[in-house]
Enzyme design. Structure first.
Site, short mmCIF file in Angstrom:
data_model
loop_
_atom_site.label_atom_id
_atom_site.label_comp_id
_atom_site.label_asym_id
_atom_site.label_seq_id
_atom_site.Cartn_x
_atom_site.Cartn_y
_atom_site.Cartn_z
N ARG A 1 2.71 -11.42 10.31
CA ARG A 1 4.06 -10.92 10.56
C ARG A 1 5.10 -11.91 10.04
O ARG A 1 6.27 -11.55 9.88
CB ARG A 1 4.33 -10.70 12.06
CG ARG A 1 3.45 -9.72 12.82
CD ARG A 1 3.32 -8.40 12.14
NE ARG A 1 2.12 -8.38 11.29
CZ ARG A 1 1.90 -7.51 10.32
NH1 ARG A 1 2.81 -6.61 10.02
NH2 ARG A 1 0.79 -7.54 9.61
N GLN B 1 -7.11 -5.45 10.16
CA GLN B 1 -5.99 -5.10 11.04
C GLN B 1 -6.36 -3.98 12.01
O GLN B 1 -5.48 -3.31 12.55
CB GLN B 1 -4.77 -4.69 10.20
CG GLN B 1 -4.21 -5.82 9.35
CD GLN B 1 -2.90 -5.44 8.69
OE1 GLN B 1 -1.86 -5.37 9.33
NE2 GLN B 1 -2.96 -5.21 7.39
N LYS C 1 0.81 -1.22 0.00
CA LYS C 1 0.00 0.00 0.00
C LYS C 1 0.85 1.27 0.00
O LYS C 1 0.44 2.28 -0.58
CB LYS C 1 -0.96 0.02 1.19
CG LYS C 1 -0.32 0.16 2.55
CD LYS C 1 -1.37 0.20 3.64
CE LYS C 1 -0.74 0.29 5.02
NZ LYS C 1 -0.01 1.55 5.24
N THR C 2 2.02 1.25 0.63
CA THR C 2 2.86 2.45 0.64
C THR C 2 3.31 2.80 -0.76
O THR C 2 3.32 3.98 -1.16
CB THR C 2 4.09 2.23 1.56
OG1 THR C 2 3.64 1.93 2.88
CG2 THR C 2 4.95 3.48 1.60
N ASP D 1 -3.86 7.34 5.25
CA ASP D 1 -3.27 6.01 5.40
C ASP D 1 -3.72 5.39 6.73
O ASP D 1 -4.07 6.10 7.67
CB ASP D 1 -1.75 6.13 5.37
CG ASP D 1 -1.05 4.78 5.27
OD1 ASP D 1 -1.71 3.79 4.91
OD2 ASP D 1 0.17 4.73 5.53
N GLU D 2 -3.71 4.06 6.80
CA GLU D 2 -4.12 3.33 8.01
C GLU D 2 -5.48 3.83 8.50
O GLU D 2 -5.68 4.09 9.69
CB GLU D 2 -3.06 3.49 9.12
CG GLU D 2 -1.67 2.98 8.75
CD GLU D 2 -1.57 1.46 8.68
OE1 GLU D 2 -2.58 0.77 8.90
OE2 GLU D 2 -0.47 0.95 8.39
#
Length: 647
Positions: free
Chosen positions: A600, A250, A33-34, A219-220
């Site tokens: 993770r 998340q 996504k970044t 973002d987020e």
């Protein structure tokens, strides 16, 4: 001209080149996504939108700086686009416009330490007897919760009316707010609240800003609270060009204000075009499939299915007899993998739902001389509640330790403040006694010293508690002391304040007692002094060369990734927490936490549980977490395995 990144997938390219308007990107873990956000901003600049007319809001300065660096590198020069956190963005707005709210533009911004000092100042100038030694922390928690929820003081007062010292908490908050206004200061939560208040008080300011900012990116987005969403909603009210990127799977911070319902509100308010980033570039194929199986049991989510083109990795469920064996076997597996394929200690992470589980892993790592770091938190013996409990033991072993004596005397609260204590110590020195003996003799009447009734009662209580602890230790040794410590000291009553971390602190106190029991059993001839010394040595400096195993709660591990991940304590009542089982919303958040933990892992994922665990002061037979079956594992009596397969 805009340069399309050769590594963009088809859907990523579609997002980058999406038409103006409202866009929602639901971006799965590890889906790049970044990269998409930075390419989107570069594309918007290339279409002719001025750089100053674009705002990109993130949750960390690190993320913002990384995005800025990438964009400026792509475009070959600096840009005036705002890329930063919600708080820094709001500061810019308030510096120019806060006079509408009765402040001047040179207002101070108070950090958590400043906030704590002001709270303590308010407490010290009033008669707040119910708050106790940790009153400032208790008020600080409620102050932040009230502001994160955007609740007025009067409304919050009705919400907390049933908890201890609620009237005093509200009175201190009111005094705190008054003091900040007098000081022309805002705290971090105020930066959001005052911005929203500014928009309501000065609609012309809002109109000017909403007109200037032609495109907004967030973002987020799943981590935004209700205040943050209202801010971006108002800023996008003119052009309605807004892209929100997030992953409802998340959303694990609802306890600190994050509102998963913002995703639904955004869809209702803006009717966005929805894109899904479903390819995970981080984790092995079967690890991603395991995460999908788990999260599919949640209903409050957008429909998406992650997939990975990477080869399968190693996934295992390991069952152990008890928590000690769990820790030992995991450490042995780390050492084996490290010697077998040359991996670094930093390739390994042990993730847990509750931080009290870290203690036994810390001991095993220390025993094997393996460097480690407790990520995003304190080592077990560095935690405030553990240090507080140990002060009682320090007084027993060294009655001349006035620092430990004051801390032990102060919690639970006994009506003896620092001034009274210092006068007591001066009297003790005049009487040629150590502080503890002086307190004992004042309590017994052997020494005559004038105290208020409240302070005398507190001294008597403390002397009685300490004598009981000493008697238990002399008669029953370390094991007896560990068993009787919490009932005698009643330390747990100090952590029933209504704060979010009360349960965690109580868990840690029980775990400390377990540690003392374990030390006594492993060292039958050991004394209390030797135990205190061993704990003191354990809290020394860590290796700082970056070669460290990571121990972390899942909350703190978000955003990290490791080649090898062990998710420990997969037992009903621990993961998910017992309280969560009575709320479908909390169960969904517990499931999201495990989803974050699983994703993770890049190559190796191991979930472990113990059939027996010392938890909350007693050894209990544990049931396997219901999440294990939801991850696709078969749970049976044959699931126990003492070895790890090679990978």
């Amino acid at each position: 001209m805009f340069y399309t990144h050769p590594m963009l997938t088809k859907v990523q390219q579609e997002i980058v080149e999406a038409p103006l308007g409202a866009v929602l990107v639901t971006a799965g873990a590890g889906s790049g996504k970044t990269r998409v956000l930075t390419q989107r901003i570069a594309y918007l600049l290339d279409t002719g939108i001025p750089d100053y007319a674009i705002v990109a809001l993130t949750f960390t300065n690190k993320a913002a700086n990384e995005m800025r660096h990438r964009i400026e590198e792509m475009r070959g020069g600096r840009i005036q686009t705002f890329l930063g956190t919600f708080h820094s963005f709001c500061v810019r707005i308030l510096r120019k416009n806060i006079h509408h709210l009765g402040y001047t533009s040179n207002f101070s911004i108070y950090d958590s330490n400043d906030t704590s000092k002001v709270i303590k100042e308010v407490i010290n100038t009033g008669n707040f007897y119910e708050l106790g030694k940790d009153g400032a922390k208790t008020v600080g928690y409620h102050l932040s919760k009230m502001k994160n929820d955007g609740i007025a003081i009067s409304e919050y007062k009705s919400q907390i009316g049933t908890i201890d010292a609620s009237d005093e908490i509200i009175a201190v908050i009111e005094g705190y707010e008054k003091k900040l206004k007098e000081n022309n200061a805002l705290d971090f939560d105020d930066l959001l609240l005052k911005t929203l208040a500014l928009f309501d008080k000065a609609p012309d300011v809002l109109e000017a800003l909403a007109t200037r900012f032609q495109y907004i990116l967030v973002d987020e987005f799943q981590d935004t609270n209700s205040i943050q969403y209202e801010i971006v909603k108002k800023l996008a009210s003119v052009h309605k060009n807004i892209m929100c990127v997030g992953d409802e799977d998340q959303c694990i911070y609802t306890w600190r204000g994050a509102n998963i319902e913002n995703l639904k509100a955004f869809c209702t308010d803006f009717s966005p075009v929805v894109f899904k980033l479903e390819e995970n570039f981080r984790s092995a194929k079967n690890i991603v499939e395991t995460a999908n199986l788990l999260i599919s049991h949640n209903t409050n989510r957008l429909d998406k299915v992650l997939h990975s083109s990477l080869d399968n990795g190693y996934i295992a469920l390991q069952s152990y007899y008890d928590d000690r064996q769990e820790a030992k076997q995991i450490i042995e597996d780390m050492l084996y993998k490290r010697s077998y394929d040359g991996k670094k200690f930093s390739d390994f992470a042990v993730l847990m739902r509750i931080n009290s589980l870290s203690r036994i892993f810390e001991e095993e790592l220390l025993r094997n001389n393996i460097p480690y770091v407790v990520w995003g938190g304190f080592k077990f013996y560095d935690r405030a509640e553990i240090k507080q409990a140990l002060t009682y033991l320090r007084v027993i072993t060294n009655p001349c330790d006035e620092i430990a004596l004051f801390d032990a005397l102060s919690l639970p609260k006994r009506g003896v403040g620092e001034t009274t204590f210092q006068k007591l110590m001066a009297f003790a020195r005049e009487s040629r006694l150590n502080g503890y003996d002086a307190i004992s003799q004042i309590s017994s009447g052997e020494l005559n010293y004038k105290l208020t009734t409240k302070a005398k009662d507190g001294i008597d209580n403390f002397a009685t508690v300490m004598q009981k602890l000493k008697t238990v230790y002399e008669e029953e040794g370390l094991e007896g002391l560990a068993t009787e410590f919490l009932p005698i000291t009643r330390l747990m009553t100090a952590y029933k304040t209504g704060r979010e971390d009360d349960e965690r602190r109580i868990d840690n106190l029980y775990e400390l007692m377990n540690a003392i029991l374990g030390f006594a059993k492993n060292n039958p001839e050991a004394t209390l002094e030797q135990y205190v010394q061993s704990v003191t040595l354990d809290t020394g400096e860590q290796t700082m060369d970056g070669e460290r195993v990571v121990l972390s709660t899942i909350h703190s591990a978000k955003g990290l990734e490791f080649r090898n991940v062990y998710i420990v304590g997969m037992e009903d009542g621990i993961f998910p927490l017992e309280r969560a089982k009575y709320s479908s919303a909390e169960m969904e958040e517990e499931r999201r936490l495990l989803y974050v933990a699983i994703t993770r892992a890049r190559k190796c994922l191991t979930l472990t549980h113990a059939m027996s665990r010392f938890y909350r002061g007693e050894r209990k037979w544990q049931s396997v977490s219901p999440f294990i079956e939801e991850c696709g594992f078969e749970v049976s009596s044959s699931s126990r395995s003492d070895d790890f397969s090679e990978f």
